[in-house]
Design a protein around this motif. Structure first.
Motif, PDB file in Angstrom:
ATOM      1  N   GLN A   4      16.524  24.704  -6.524  1.00  0.00           N
ATOM      2  CA  GLN A   4      17.837  24.250  -6.967  1.00  0.00           C
ATOM      3  C   GLN A   4      18.795  25.423  -6.917  1.00  0.00           C
ATOM      4  N   ARG A  27      31.836  19.241  -3.315  1.00  0.00           N
ATOM      5  CA  ARG A  27      30.685  18.336  -3.387  1.00  0.00           C
ATOM      6  C   ARG A  27      30.685  17.367  -2.204  1.00  0.00           C
ATOM      7  N   ALA A  37      19.734  16.612  -2.940  1.00  0.00           N
ATOM      8  CA  ALA A  37      20.713  16.021  -3.859  1.00  0.00           C
ATOM      9  C   ALA A  37      21.782  17.043  -4.205  1.00  0.00           C
ATOM     10  N   THR A  39      24.309  17.257  -7.508  1.00  0.00           N
ATOM     11  CA  THR A  39      24.649  16.617  -8.776  1.00  0.00           C
ATOM     12  C   THR A  39      25.480  17.566  -9.641  1.00  0.00           C
ATOM     13  N   LEU A  61      27.834  22.591  -9.898  1.00  0.00           N
ATOM     14  CA  LEU A  61      27.002  21.635  -9.166  1.00  0.00           C
ATOM     15  C   LEU A  61      25.590  22.189  -9.068  1.00  0.00           C
TER      16      LEU A  61
END
Length: 131
Positions: A4, A27, A37, A39, A61
């Motif tokens: 991440q 984004r 992803a 998010t 993000l």
């Protein structure tokens, strides 16, 4: 390589609404990449007496990536987005496990050097193929 990347957008003099808007623009570009992803990043807990349900880090993000090539795409996209921006005081901070890369108005040469160091540190270990 399930990683991440925490992405934090900052802009000198921006209020909360402006920061939310520019983060949404970034984004929109990141979700077009081959990433797992994108998010909103979790923030700190809402202050006592407020109605916040899940706190979100303003301008933040989380980008979930599965390989080092996706990381390179994320960094390239962020750099392109910054170059197109009209605000000279805009920066984007990328963080993986405490390792930080901050992109701003540095010279192209300086940024390229820093980007390569960051990407090298987060490449798949030798002998492990990136999907």
């Amino acid at each position: 390589m399930d990683v991440q990347v925490r992405v934090a957008v900052a802009e000198a003099g921006a209020d909360a609404e402006r920061l939310d808007t520019v983060t949404r623009y970034l984004r929109e570009e990141l979700v077009q990449l081959d990433v797992e992803a994108v998010t909103p990043a979790p923030g700190t807990a809402a202050p006592d007496g407020t109605r916040g349900l899940d706190a979100i880090a303003l301008g933040g993000l989380l980008v979930s990536i599965g390989n080092s090539q996706a990381l390179r795409s994320v960094v390239t996209t962020v750099r392109g987005w910054l170059r197109r921006g009209e605000e000279p005081g805009r920066t984007v901070r990328l963080e993986i496990d405490g390792d930080v890369l901050e992109l701003s108005n540095a010279t192209r040469s300086d940024q390229e050097h820093l980007v390569e160091l960051f990407l090298t540190r987060h490449a798949a270990p030798p002998g492990v193929p990136s999907p």
